[in-house]
Design a protein around this motif. Structure first.
Motif, PDB file in Angstrom:
ATOM      1  N   GLY A  70      21.623  31.869  21.155  1.00 58.57           N
ATOM      2  CA  GLY A  70      21.851  32.222  21.526  1.00 58.57           C
ATOM      3  C   GLY A  70      21.925  31.935  23.364  1.00 58.57           C
ATOM      4  N   CYS A  71      22.542  29.996  23.059  1.00 64.19           N
ATOM      5  CA  CYS A  71      22.623  29.615  24.400  1.00 64.19           C
ATOM      6  C   CYS A  71      24.024  29.738  25.014  1.00 64.19           C
ATOM      7  CB  CYS A  71      22.646  28.093  24.547  1.00 64.19           C
ATOM      8  SG  CYS A  71      23.534  27.363  23.568  1.00 64.19           S
ATOM      9  N   THR A  72      24.693  29.699  26.772  1.00 66.13           N
ATOM     10  CA  THR A  72      25.589  30.207  27.154  1.00 66.13           C
ATOM     11  C   THR A  72      26.156  28.945  26.348  1.00 66.13           C
ATOM     12  OG1 THR A  72      26.453  30.431  28.843  1.00 66.13           O
ATOM     13  CG2 THR A  72      25.088  28.868  28.977  1.00 66.13           C
ATOM     14  N   HIS A  73      27.740  29.458  26.545  1.00 68.45           N
ATOM     15  CA  HIS A  73      28.802  28.439  25.917  1.00 68.45           C
ATOM     16  C   HIS A  73      29.875  29.470  26.414  1.00 68.45           C
ATOM     17  CE1 HIS A  73      28.606  31.444  23.052  1.00 68.45           C
ATOM     18  NE2 HIS A  73      29.685  31.227  22.516  1.00 68.45           N
ATOM     19  N   ALA A  74      31.432  27.788  26.336  1.00 72.45           N
ATOM     20  CA  ALA A  74      32.443  28.924  26.808  1.00 72.45           C
ATOM     21  C   ALA A  74      33.698  28.812  25.409  1.00 72.45           C
ATOM     22  CB  ALA A  74      32.926  28.215  27.940  1.00 72.45           C
ATOM     23  N   LEU A  75      35.065  29.226  24.977  1.00 75.69           N
ATOM     24  CA  LEU A  75      35.452  28.990  24.295  1.00 75.69           C
ATOM     25  C   LEU A  75      37.060  29.326  25.193  1.00 75.69           C
ATOM     26  CD1 LEU A  75      35.452  31.317  21.059  1.00 75.69           C
ATOM     27  CD2 LEU A  75      34.682  29.051  20.913  1.00 75.69           C
ATOM     28  N   ALA A  76      38.328  28.091  24.874  1.00 71.65           N
ATOM     29  CA  ALA A  76      38.858  27.900  25.446  1.00 71.65           C
ATOM     30  C   ALA A  76      39.835  27.757  24.897  1.00 71.65           C
ATOM     31  CB  ALA A  76      38.970  27.350  27.214  1.00 71.65           C
ATOM     32  N   ASP A  77      41.311  27.446  25.317  1.00 62.89           N
ATOM     33  CA  ASP A  77      42.675  27.205  24.622  1.00 62.89           C
ATOM     34  C   ASP A  77      42.814  25.350  25.010  1.00 62.89           C
ATOM     35  OD1 ASP A  77      43.242  28.130  27.321  1.00 62.89           O
ATOM     36  OD2 ASP A  77      45.429  27.090  25.957  1.00 62.89           O
ATOM     37  N   ASP A  78      42.087  25.257  26.077  1.00 60.05           N
ATOM     38  CA  ASP A  78      41.854  23.681  26.625  1.00 60.05           C
ATOM     39  C   ASP A  78      41.360  23.818  27.629  1.00 60.05           C
ATOM     40  OD1 ASP A  78      43.176  21.818  28.480  1.00 60.05           O
ATOM     41  OD2 ASP A  78      44.229  21.492  26.746  1.00 60.05           O
ATOM     42  N   PRO A  79      40.161  21.756  26.792  1.00 57.43           N
ATOM     43  CA  PRO A  79      39.216  22.122  27.958  1.00 57.43           C
ATOM     44  C   PRO A  79      39.198  22.096  29.638  1.00 57.43           C
ATOM     45  CG  PRO A  79      39.473  20.522  26.575  1.00 57.43           C
ATOM     46  CD  PRO A  79      40.771  20.823  26.314  1.00 57.43           C
ATOM     47  N   ALA A  80      40.943  22.005  29.973  1.00 60.09           N
ATOM     48  CA  ALA A  80      40.886  21.529  31.697  1.00 60.09           C
ATOM     49  C   ALA A  80      41.087  23.785  32.145  1.00 60.09           C
ATOM     50  CB  ALA A  80      41.968  21.386  32.235  1.00 60.09           C
TER      51      ALA A  80
END
Length: 368
Positions: A70-80
């Protein structure tokens, strides 16, 4: 029961939950750490997974990401894309979809199946402790496989509300977890539990222990099951598992006993017998050595101080089970990314997407 099934069953608390969530670019969500094993499955569109301490990973339909710790993380349409805090962690899937900027042309949505498995962290099994922070199964490794079939079934099940829906989702989510773990174990055969399960001698001994944990096993008898000499067996077992055979046997017996004490009203004499002890006194002595308190006190303490996430209030006001006392489990999880080539309830939500429109979302979650 085979070791992998046994471990997952013993570590499980509550039921898995999931949600089908849509995102419209541009989006960037930062998820906080959470006390569960989370997952993301891309059903449609593409996105980027941003792990805590590794390069971004491009995800496409069929890709699976499991977060054992359950580590912290992110989801995005683009890394920027700038990141914003997600409204909830994967322990509480947020069905609200993101919406595109109305001033721009809407782009194709990204649809994900997200959720979590609630596991007992108070006494983590070393097999699970061996897992990395992130396990990534890319689409080419899941397409036209049982894993891909499970994803398709989950997708169709979440789109309908047929009889047996809740039981079907639970079974499919359990199957998904086991298949992900199988794939990872099949690829990591050099050290640790992965190597142990692929070593015929050690795997045979583990199957014997997990098949009859209450049997009075000796190193010599386990070596016979392994088909190797006593000295060779003891050395190989210790090298791969991280502790001698009888030490692991005792640890596993105490883990099962603690679960019985926490979850059932089984008398101590029966629990002692199931754990392979001839007397309640001998069992209590071994249990206190492992947990720092006698079995009776452990049962009383853990029922009054449940594990977070296990005894949360439920909407049906049904009694819930107690949690576990913290105990030191073997090994800590490696901080790396591995890329491998109570009752659930279903609800229909119509959240306001922020642009005056409503989206009919279907999701499942723990009845808390």
């Amino acid at each position: 029961m085979d070791p992998l099934s046994d471990v997952v069953a013993a570590m499980r608390i509550g039921e898995p939950h999931s949600g089908r969530v849509s995102h419209h670019p541009p989006f960037g969500w930062q998820f906080p750490a959470f006390d569960a094993a989370g997952f993301h499955v891309v059903l449609a569109g593409t996105c980027w997974f941003l792990p805590p301490a590794a390069d971004p990973i491009a995800l496409r339909p069929g890709d699976i990401v499991l977060l054992p710790g359950g580590c912290t993380h992110a989801l995005a349409d683009d890394p920027a894309t700038p990141l914003r805090p997600a409204a909830t962690s994967l322990r509480r899937v947020n069905p609200r979809p993101s919406r595109p900027d109305t001033a721009s042309t809407p782009r194709p949505e990204t649809v994900l199946l997200c959720g979590a498995y609630l596991l007992d962290r108070s006494r983590s099994h070393p097999m699970l402790a061996d897992l990395p922070e992130v396990i990534h199964l890319p689409a080419p490794e899941t397409r036209h496989t049982p894993v891909g079939a499970i994803i398709d079934l989950l997708d169709s099940e979440l789109a309908a509300d047929e009889p047996g829906h809740d039981a079907m989702l639970r079974s499919l989510l359990d199957a998904l977890l086991l298949h992900i773990l199988r794939r990872w174990l099949d690829r990591q055969t050099d050290t640790g539990w992965s190597a142990a399960l692929h070593d015929p001698a050690i795997a045979a001994a583990l199957s014997a222990i997990h098949g009859s944990p209450g049997h009075g096993w000796t190193v010599a008898e386990l070596a016979v099951h392994a088909g190797v000499s006593r000295a060779s067996f003891a050395r190989r077992f210790t090298d791969l598992i991280g502790q001698p055979p009888i030490a692991y046997l005792t640890w596993w017996r105490m883990t099962l006993a603690a679960r019985q004490l926490r979850d059932t009203d089984t008398p101590l004499t029966v629990i002692a017998r199931d754990a392979g002890y001839a007397s309640e006194f001998a069992f209590a002595h071994a249990f206190k050595n492992e947990f720092g308190q006698p079995p009776g006190q452990f049962r009383k303490t853990n029922r009054s101080n449940p594990i977070p996430g296990w005894n949360e209030p439920n909407r049906d006001n049904k009694p819930s089970r107690g949690g576990g006392q913290s105990a030191n489990g073997p090994t800590s999880r490696a901080a790396r990314v591995d890329s491998v080539s109570p009752e659930t309830r279903t609800e229909r939500m119509t959240p306001d997407g922020g642009d005056g429109k409503h989206t009919d979302q279907k999701f499942t979650h723990s009845a808390t």
